[in-house]
Design a protein around this motif. Sequence first.
Motif, short mmCIF file in Angstrom:
data_model
loop_
_atom_site.label_atom_id
_atom_site.label_comp_id
_atom_site.label_asym_id
_atom_site.label_seq_id
_atom_site.Cartn_x
_atom_site.Cartn_y
_atom_site.Cartn_z
N GLN A 1 5.56 12.54 -3.29
CA GLN A 1 4.34 11.82 -2.87
C GLN A 1 4.68 10.64 -1.96
O GLN A 1 5.78 10.10 -2.01
CB GLN A 1 3.61 11.29 -4.11
CG GLN A 1 2.87 12.41 -4.85
CD GLN A 1 2.19 11.88 -6.08
OE1 GLN A 1 2.77 10.99 -6.75
NE2 GLN A 1 1.08 12.46 -6.45
N THR A 2 3.67 10.25 -1.14
CA THR A 2 3.84 9.09 -0.26
C THR A 2 3.50 7.82 -1.03
O THR A 2 2.46 7.74 -1.67
CB THR A 2 2.93 9.22 0.96
OG1 THR A 2 3.16 10.48 1.59
CG2 THR A 2 3.16 8.10 1.97
N GLN A 3 4.42 6.82 -0.96
CA GLN A 3 4.17 5.55 -1.66
C GLN A 3 4.06 4.41 -0.64
O GLN A 3 4.70 4.41 0.39
CB GLN A 3 5.32 5.27 -2.63
CG GLN A 3 5.25 6.18 -3.86
CD GLN A 3 6.36 5.88 -4.87
OE1 GLN A 3 7.47 5.45 -4.48
NE2 GLN A 3 6.10 6.17 -6.13
N VAL A 4 3.14 3.40 -0.95
CA VAL A 4 2.95 2.22 -0.07
C VAL A 4 3.60 1.01 -0.72
O VAL A 4 3.33 0.71 -1.87
CB VAL A 4 1.46 1.95 0.17
CG1 VAL A 4 1.26 0.75 1.08
CG2 VAL A 4 0.78 3.18 0.77
N GLU A 5 4.47 0.31 0.08
CA GLU A 5 5.13 -0.87 -0.47
C GLU A 5 4.64 -2.10 0.32
O GLU A 5 4.67 -2.14 1.53
CB GLU A 5 6.66 -0.70 -0.32
CG GLU A 5 7.47 -1.79 -1.00
CD GLU A 5 8.96 -1.79 -0.53
OE1 GLU A 5 9.60 -2.83 -0.67
OE2 GLU A 5 9.42 -0.75 0.01
N HIS A 6 4.11 -3.17 -0.35
CA HIS A 6 3.64 -4.42 0.29
C HIS A 6 4.73 -5.45 0.25
O HIS A 6 5.41 -5.59 -0.75
CB HIS A 6 2.41 -4.95 -0.46
CG HIS A 6 1.22 -4.03 -0.32
ND1 HIS A 6 0.35 -4.07 0.72
CD2 HIS A 6 0.80 -3.00 -1.11
CE1 HIS A 6 -0.55 -3.14 0.60
NE2 HIS A 6 -0.30 -2.44 -0.53
N TYR A 7 4.88 -6.24 1.39
CA TYR A 7 5.87 -7.32 1.38
C TYR A 7 5.45 -8.41 2.36
O TYR A 7 4.59 -8.21 3.19
CB TYR A 7 7.25 -6.76 1.74
CG TYR A 7 7.37 -6.23 3.16
CD1 TYR A 7 6.92 -4.95 3.49
CD2 TYR A 7 7.93 -7.03 4.16
CE1 TYR A 7 7.03 -4.47 4.77
CE2 TYR A 7 8.04 -6.55 5.45
CZ TYR A 7 7.58 -5.26 5.76
OH TYR A 7 7.68 -4.82 7.05
#
Length: 566
Positions: A210-216
């Motif tokens: 699955q595609t995962q979104v990472e915030h930074y």
Amino acid sequence: MTALPESDAAHRETANAPGDPGARLLLRVGDFVEPLTRFDRSHLSMAESRHDVISVMMRQTYRAVFEVGRSEGFGALPEGVAEVADAAALARESEAQLAASRTALAAKLTAWAAEHGEDPLAKPTVADCFVQLPPLGFVDLCKTCNATGLLICSNCKGAKEFTCETCNGRGALDCQTCEMTGEITCNTCKGMGTVITQKEKKHRNQVTGQTQVEHYQDSQPCAMCGQSGKVKCPMCSGYKEVTCRTCEGRKMIVCAHCEGMGTEKCAACDGHGKRHYAVSLTCSIRETFDTTTRTSDAEIAATLKARGGIEGILQLASSHRATAEANNDTLARDTMASIPVTSIAIGVGEGTAAIRGYGERQDVLDYRNIAAMLLKADMDRLDVAGAGTTLFPPKVTDELHAALSDVLASEANVAIAMAGAKADADETAREFRGAIAADYVKRAGAAVRKGLGRAYWAALARGPAAVLALPLLFAPVDLLMRGAGGGARIAMLIAFMVATFGVAVIGHVLIVRKLQAKLAPAGSPRIRPIIDRLGLTAAWLITAGAVATMLSLIVAGLVSSLFPSG
Ligand SMILES: [Zn+2]
Ligand SMILES: [Zn+2]
Ligand SMILES: [Zn+2]
Ligand SMILES: [Zn+2]
Ligand SMILES: [Zn+2]
């Protein structure tokens, strides 16, 4: 009453005039009164006659009066004013001008009296008494401003400008925006020196697939302030102070009162630096006139006084002698005139009239109602005859015609009637030179108007008025013409109206001829202009026109409604 017949009468008189002044005056009265009335001079009889020569003493005085006019103003002397040194010199010179003019006046008056003194109609003029001298004046320099016209400015005391109070002469003010630091906090990094932005990164989970979104957070140095957190103050551009708005950096404010000139106009001399004062000598002549009549007859004295000036009295004088005398400032002339006055008492019917003729030509200044006295009996008869008549129904008598005929035989009555109702009775009486008084003018005007009016309407009622019934004939004609069409009917209706009016005009002409034959068969006076002037012609023709039109229309309307053609 015009000049021509008057002089004609005078001519005739001298040709075969009687020697007695009273008889001559009676002839003159007859000449004037006869044409006004239908009565000849045999109705005038002389009861008394007297001839006097009245002495009239007339004094004319001409006094020359000098006046010194003063004027003053700002600046130099006006053109044409001769300049003297100062106020004292002006008073001296002005006094000298007056004294010289007075001395010259006495000599001029004496010379004038020698040349013109014996001519009562000659009057000395200002030019005969006085030679106009140039006005005098002096100039006074203004002490208030020392003749400059200017004073030091009362507001700035000559400084022209003031130190600016807003900035106390600095020309600038502390910068409030940066509180004199020259910098303000950088708005982009809010003083942090770095800019933090939220970012996201996507990657695939190897296990789940699955595609995962990472915030930074990403932190970058602030480009606006170069990481210092401060930027230059935009208000003062880093100089820590701003230019003073009040003086715009000039440190000084210009004086509003003198607009920077340092001076103001001197009010005492209106800026001219000097004032002028001038005097001018003028001369005028005061005139008086006085008469003394040497007679015990108050009426003669009053009549001569009413002539006004010396000209009016000399016109009546048979001879006169004048002497003049001059003193310092006044010329006095005494003229003694001899005026022949003829007084006669004229019997007119039962009354008498005292008539006076003045001067050698025996001018009658007042004919004392003498013509009206002759005409009164005719007027009384017309009033009585008028009382026996009526306007409605129109009824007149032969006596009215006879009385009217007598009244119109006198020229004065015709003239009064022709003057019209609006004429001023006093004015008309003056034209008759008193031979007919104003109350007779009013009475005769009203009586002729009434009498001739009644005669005219009665004559109309006896014949021509019947033509007003002419439109009634339209009814049978209209019925006979049934079928001829609407246009023909209207043409016939108009023809009836015109015919009625035309017959009314002819009726008027016939009536006027009839009245002429009845009232003045010899042809004088002509009755038609009097009837026109009294408004009778207009009244009849307007009545006839209105009645003809209305009656025709009423008949046409009745025919249509009583006998409908449809
Ligand atoms: Zn001044
Ligand atoms: Zn000033
Ligand atoms: Zn300032
Ligand atoms: Zn910054
Ligand atoms: Zn600043």
